[in-house]
Design an enzyme around this catalytic site. Structure first.
Site, PDB file in Angstrom:
ATOM      1  N   ASP A 216       0.833  -1.202   0.000  1.00 19.29           N
ATOM      2  CA  ASP A 216       0.000   0.000   0.000  1.00 19.29           C
ATOM      3  C   ASP A 216       0.874   1.262   0.000  1.00 19.29           C
ATOM      4  OD1 ASP A 216      -2.806   1.000   0.401  1.00 19.29           O
ATOM      5  OD2 ASP A 216      -1.961   1.842   2.228  1.00 19.29           O
ATOM      6  N   GLU A 270       1.680  -0.547  -4.971  1.00 18.90           N
ATOM      7  CA  GLU A 270       0.704   0.486  -5.333  1.00 18.90           C
ATOM      8  C   GLU A 270       1.515   1.771  -5.473  1.00 18.90           C
ATOM      9  OE1 GLU A 270      -3.225   2.906  -3.781  1.00 18.90           O
ATOM     10  OE2 GLU A 270      -1.539   2.541  -2.473  1.00 18.90           O
TER      11      GLU A 270
HETATM   12  C1  NOJ Z   1      -4.515   2.910  -0.867  1.00 15.72           C
HETATM   13  C2  NOJ Z   1      -5.655   1.978  -0.619  1.00 15.72           C
HETATM   14  O1  NOJ Z   1      -5.955   1.289  -1.805  1.00 15.72           O
HETATM   15  C3  NOJ Z   1      -6.798   2.831  -0.125  1.00 15.72           C
HETATM   16  O2  NOJ Z   1      -7.997   2.112  -0.078  1.00 15.72           O
HETATM   17  C4  NOJ Z   1      -6.414   3.396   1.210  1.00 15.72           C
HETATM   18  O3  NOJ Z   1      -7.428   4.279   1.654  1.00 15.72           O
HETATM   19  C5  NOJ Z   1      -5.103   4.172   1.127  1.00 15.72           C
HETATM   20  N1  NOJ Z   1      -4.094   3.475   0.369  1.00 15.72           N
HETATM   21  C6  NOJ Z   1      -4.546   4.412   2.499  1.00 15.72           C
HETATM   22  O4  NOJ Z   1      -4.091   3.234   3.064  1.00 15.72           O
END
Ligand code: NOJ
Length: 554
Positions: A216, A270
């Site tokens: 993440d 991500e």
């Molecule tokens: C990316 C995640 O996909 C999202 O759902 C989340 O709110 C943020 N990162 C913070 O962790």
């Protein structure tokens, strides 16, 4: 520990070509009848995933969490939230998935934890000078009384990225950094204890058989020394809270850990960054294995834009030797059936335009064509749960059911991400469309639209022309024909509104993004089409607008 068998004579590691299905745990399937998806629900549906033909699943966070951000606020990284099950069930799920030939990628949330994590509680309770404060970003405020945040950073969820604490004696204290909600304090990755802790968390899940991690906010862990202001006109390619050079060493360390385990475990980032060059640095051979191609997700349904982003994707990935990936939707975006039915088909996280009118029939037609496009491209592909059912975004959820913190933090200006998180319909005629068991004691955590029976899995399974059937056929053909091919495509000359490319020796993909039918060469063998073909004046066949076909190689 369990690991699925490698396919015979696999020419490349599985993750280079994998179709990975994203399970948004709370909305996939509810096994215990409390209206929230859980591990039991996933275990019961593994045969569905196997039959769909994906190679792996990515599970969104299932850890102990107060759920201020649907689980992306983790209070215990080594245990499962009771809402979803327990650790024994998680271990059993890993083993059961492996037994079905499915790999499992778990979500890792390293940029921030929950304000209920023991470290943060210790940091608050310990008062000024508490050692645990070093694990976060606690700074004195500016202004005569420290009443202003330490810098001008804005949270991704809106509002200042800082909150001020009250000391145990009731006096106003320093501020702490949270790039997301206040319940998600950012961790200080300069602290060796933070690094050691996450290395241990990686091992914890690798030891239990996890096949990898979706990382993440992978671009955000390191912060620029001194945490400088961004100023009134920030350079988006040089922000002090994202893509800061020190982040890369973290992934080099993790890569060594992951590589020490058998079975080709992976790190998937991500990585949301403005330039492909920045993004590609995360995919160097000693860092993350792959990442989500958000440029593709954000691109409009237009031939030139799609072709450009496909070419740029290859140009960015080739020098670092990473496989390209393709993704159309996820739990943070607007479902592409809805996006592709709008006048503006692009996606912009900062301006989601949820209220724009959308023609769902047109959007679904395009989404089906987009499925054949993405599944034909070389590299890995992500399918967000419900993509295979052609689900639209639910845009009329009443205010009182919305749970995404972005809704509250933006003062309602951003209606948030709940509309792409509505629980899946499994059975047209069952209560809650089969999301929960028949004797469930609660309704689904977000209401499902009345018309979703027609989109339910059982309704689509019986229909050879359904979106589910299209995905199943495409995934099967992809497995049969594309696995093991070189990660390249060859563009074929075509009309400007048509995208046409060969996966040499395996298939030709032709997508008509124009307004006129695109004629097929006489004798072309159609392997799969996203919609019915039409007949030309001279008796030939044509691909109508917003339709894609896979053809046997000429
Ligand atoms: C990316 C995640 O996909 C999202 O759902 C989340 O709110 C943020 N990162 C913070 O962790």
């Amino acid at each position: 520990m369990t690991t699925p068998a490698q396919p015979a004579a696999s020419p490349a590691p599985w993750w280079r070509t994998a179709a990975i299905y994203q399970i948004y745990v709370r909305s996939f399937a509810d096994g215990n009848g409390d209206g929230v998806g859980d591990i039991r629900g996933i275990s019961e549906r593994l045969p569905y995933l196997r039959d769909l033909g994906v190679d792996a699943v990515w599970l969104t966070p299932w850890y102990v969490s107060p759920m201020a951000d649907a689980g992306y606020d983790v209070a215990d990284y080594r245990d499962i939230d009771p809402l979803f099950g327990d650790l024994a069930e998680a271990e059993a799920l890993l083993a059961a998935a492996h037994a079905q030939g499915l790999r499992v990628v778990v979500d890792l949330v390293p940029n921030h934890c929950s304000d209920q994590h023991p470290w943060f509680r210790e940091a608050l309770a310990g008062g000024p000078g508490a050692a645990a404060r070093e694990l976060f970003w606690f700074l004195p405020g500016r202004g005569p009384e420290g009443e202003l945040p330490p810098n001008d950073w804005v949270s991704y969820f809106g509002g200042p990225a800082w909150s001020r604490i009250t000391e145990p004696d009731g006096s106003p204290g320093p501020w702490y950094l949270h790039m997301f909600a206040p319940e998600q304090p950012d961790l200080n990755w300069e602290h060796p204890r933070v690094r050691a802790e996450f290395e241990d968390i990686l091992r914890f899940w690798l030891d239990r058989g996890a096949d990898g991690f979706r990382v993440d906010v992978a671009h955000g862990l390191a912060k620029k020394p001194g945490l400088p202001d961004v100023g009134p006109e920030p350079d988006v390619t040089d922000l002090p809270y994202q893509d800061v050079a020190g982040v890369h060493q973290i992934y080099r360390d993790w890569r060594r850990i992951v590589a020490g385990y058998p079975g080709e475990r992976v790190l998937v980032g991500e990585v949301w960054l403005p330039s492909p060059a920045q993004y590609a640095r995360y995919l160097r051979p000693d860092e993350l294995h792959s990442a989500f191609n958000f440029d593709f997700l954000c691109a409009p349904w237009e031939p030139a834009a799609l072709r450009r982003v496909i070419d740029e994707t290859f140009a960015a990935h080739e020098p670092v030797g990473a496989p390209p990936t393709w993704v159309l939707s996820n739990h943070d975006t607007i479902r592409h059936v809805t996006r592709y039915g709008r006048a503006d088909t692009s996606f912009d996280m900062g301006d989601k335009r949820l209220g724009d009118p959308s023609d769902e029939r047109l959007g679904r037609r395009r989404a089906r064509a987009a499925a054949l496009l993405t599944l034909a491209l070389p590299g890995g592909v992500y399918v967000y749960q419900g993509d295979e059912l052609g689900l639209p975004e639910v845009r009329d959820l009443p205010d009182e059911v919305l749970q995404d913190p972005t809704f509250v933090r933006s003062g309602g200006a951003d209606r948030g991400r709940d509309g792409c998180r509505v629980p899946l319909p499994w059975a047209a005629d069952a209560p809650a469309f089969g999301f929960s068991p028949p004797d469930a004691r609660a309704t689904p955590w977000l209401p499902q639209p009345a018309g979703w029976g027609a989109l339910a899995v059982d309704a689509q399974r019986a229909d050879p022309d359904s979106t589910l059937s299209l995905y199943r056929s495409a995934l099967a053909l992809r497995r049969e024909r594309l696995r093991g091919l070189p990660e390249t495509l060859r563009w074929v000359a075509s009309a400007p509104d048509v995208l046409c490319f060969d996966r040499v020796g395996a298939l030709r993909c032709l997508v008509n993004l124009g307004e006129a039918p695109a004629p097929l060469p006489a004798g072309a063998e159609v392997l799969l089409a996203s919609g019915p073909l039409t007949t030309t004046a001279d008796g030939g066949r044509a691909v109508p607008p917003d339709t894609a076909v896979w053809l046997a190689p000429a």
